[in-house]
Design an enzyme around this catalytic site. Structure first.
Site, short mmCIF file in Angstrom:
data_model
loop_
_atom_site.label_atom_id
_atom_site.label_comp_id
_atom_site.label_asym_id
_atom_site.label_seq_id
_atom_site.Cartn_x
_atom_site.Cartn_y
_atom_site.Cartn_z
N ASP A 193 36.72 -30.38 92.16
CA ASP A 193 36.55 -29.87 93.25
C ASP A 193 37.48 -28.78 93.64
OD1 ASP A 193 35.33 -32.35 93.59
OD2 ASP A 193 37.20 -33.28 94.11
N GLU A 359 27.48 -33.35 99.61
CA GLU A 359 29.08 -33.12 99.94
C GLU A 359 29.32 -31.54 99.64
OE1 GLU A 359 30.67 -36.10 97.43
OE2 GLU A 359 30.09 -34.98 95.68
O1 FUB Z 1 36.96 -35.59 93.52
C1 FUB Z 1 36.69 -36.45 94.46
C2 FUB Z 1 35.04 -36.34 95.16
O2 FUB Z 1 34.34 -36.30 94.23
C3 FUB Z 1 35.06 -35.36 95.85
O3 FUB Z 1 35.58 -35.32 97.41
C4 FUB Z 1 33.53 -35.09 95.96
O4 FUB Z 1 33.27 -33.68 96.59
C5 FUB Z 1 33.31 -35.23 94.53
O5 FUB Z 1 33.30 -34.24 93.85
#
Ligand code: FUB
Length: 469
Positions: A193, A359
């Site tokens: 991320d 997301e």
């Molecule tokens: O790294 C934790 C979670 O996994 C992130 O918040 C999401 O976007 C996904 O990449």
């Protein structure tokens, strides 16, 4: 040798690791602050020409010379990364992606399961070795034990104040036998991320710390660079444990912006007990590398206040100075931030409806067009990918343009997503930072950060991003 059962050993480590993560050093052994990260080979001080290597997944010593096979050289090369259990210690990752860990005090090579036990067993804290320039590696889980060679095998033995033990447990880090042949990952170790940005001509990377089961890492680190290739590790900038009263774990997907002469870090986290749903907070610092402090003492966005999960924040500031907060998993939301950057009018929150959104919202502006980007699919799935839409304002309306980044199986690249974009100051050159399954042995909780070029076609569409190794 009589060795304690694993259950007994684990009980011991919880107590001792919680009190003192690094072994008390004998009077003549001073703690070593850091060791170089990146590709290294480990040569015992008392056996020149022999190197730590693995064979049949067991750690041992072997001779390696310039005439040795490529496999022998590869087996004697490790990437030194930030410790899986503690960012002030180190882990050693073999070229096949597996980590050196001890089990029953024998040193082995295994894949990171993300459990606290594995991460601790695969983390070693440095102490000064027996000769100048050497290092001794103290077990994170067993602070009274050190990595040492015995009968050419690697063991985790109790620390002994003898010349023989000090020599058997001291190693020089030397030029690796396997030259680096690829550019990635840009920061060694498991991170995901990535939020990439540029403050005053210097690039900064703010990632999630990865390699933890259920993405449960509690802390964030910051990295900076002038050339997007050589990155400086600035250490931990926010740790949920001591720094955030309402979150204990799941330090996910930070985003940092500069405003009002300060730096604001938007982040999400979960509590270990009670309401464990993720909530979104904001922390502030006078420096881009922290330390950051929780600005509110409460979440900026509480779990359940809006549809979807309150994770994956991102702030876009328009040319007129107005900043907008975007966030969400399952549903995307946007709201103009108040000038203080730590509050907003709840009545102004809007939900963004673009098909496929999962997301990792990210917004940029180029030539008057706003680009809303996001990740589709599940980060544990190799098909995780990035798509985008364009619109006439930071609030849309958005028209989906398609997928721009996806796996490249011919190179073993999987799970490409949760990206961010930065423009080289004063140019129309764009770079995209994103994570992928660590190459070669990664998965959805063992991810790594890489950077590639992102370009626009003449009509303003984003050209398909080509993932490279
Ligand atoms: O790294 C934790 C979670 O996994 C992130 O918040 C999401 O976007 C996904 O990449």
């Amino acid at each position: 040798m009589n060795r304690p059962a694993r259950a007994l050993a684990v009980t011991t480590l919880v107590v001792s690791a919680a009190i003192l993560p690094v072994a008390p050093a004998p009077a003549d052994v001073l703690p070593a602050a850091t060791i170089p990260t990146g590709a290294q080979s480990l040569e015992p001080v008392n056996l020149p020409g022999w190197f730590v290597q693995h064979s049949d997944r067991l750690g041992r010593l072997g001779t390696v010379t310039s005439g040795s096979s490529a496999q022998a050289k590869s087996d004697a090369t490790f990437t030194v990364v930030s410790g899986l259990a503690s960012p002030s210690c180190y882990s050693f990752q073999a070229t096949n992606g597996l980590f050196l860990r001890h089990r029953d005090y024998r040193v082995r090579l295994e894949g990171n399961t993300g459990t606290a036990e594995f991460r601790g067993d695969a983390t070693f804290c440095p102490a000064t070795g027996s000769v100048t320039g050497s290092v001794s590696l103290v077990s994170f889980n067993f602070p009274n034990r050190r990595l040492r060679h015995r009968n050419l095998e690697l063991w985790l033995d109790p620390n002994q104040d003898t010349a023989e033990f000090r020599a058997d447990s001291s190693f020089r880090l030397t030029a690796p036998w396997t030259p680096k042949t690829t550019k990635g990952p840009v920061i060694p170790g498991l991170f995901a991320d990535p939020h990439i940005t540029n403050f005053n001509g210097r690039y900064y990377l703010y990632p999630t710390t990865d390699g933890y089961a259920s993405w449960s890492a509690p802390h964030y680190k910051a990295f900076s660079s002038t050339d997007l290739v050589n990155w400086t590790d600035h250490g931990v900038i926010l740790n949920h444990g001591p720094d955030v009263s309402w979150a204990d774990n799941s330090a996910w997907a930070p985003a940092v912006v500069a405003k009002n002469g300060r730096h604001y870090l938007y982040f999400s986290g979960g509590a270990a007990s009670g309401n464990t749903a993720k909530q979104l907070g904001v922390a502030v610092s006078d420096s881009p590398t922290g330390p950051f402090r929780d600005a509110l003492g409460t979440p900026l966005i509480r779990a359940g206040a809006y549809s979807g999960q309150a994770i994956d924040p991102m702030v876009f500031t328009d040319d007129n100075g107005q900043s907008y907060l975007y966030w969400g998993n399952g549903a995307a939301h946007v709201v103009p931030l108040n000038p203080d950057m730590i509050s907003f009018n709840p009545a102004a929150v809007r939900t963004i409806t673009t098909s496929g959104f999962r997301e990792a919202a990210f917004v940029l502006k180029r030539n008057g067009t706003y680009y809303f980007m996001w990740s589709e699919g599940d980060t544990r799935d190799e098909n995780y990918q990035v798509a985008y839409a364009t619109g006439p304002s930071p609030l849309g309306p958005w028209t989906k343009r398609g997928v721009v980044l996806q796996k490249r199986l011919s190179l073993g690249i999987k799970g490409t997503g949760h990206h961010s974009v930065v423009k080289a100051p004063g140019t129309d050159t764009w770079h995209v930072a994103y994570h992928r399954f660590a190459v070669p042995a990664g998965n959805g909780t063992n991810r790594e950060v890489t950077i590639d070029r992102m370009a626009f076609d003449a009509d303003g569409t984003i050209a398909t991003i080509v993932p490279t190794l």
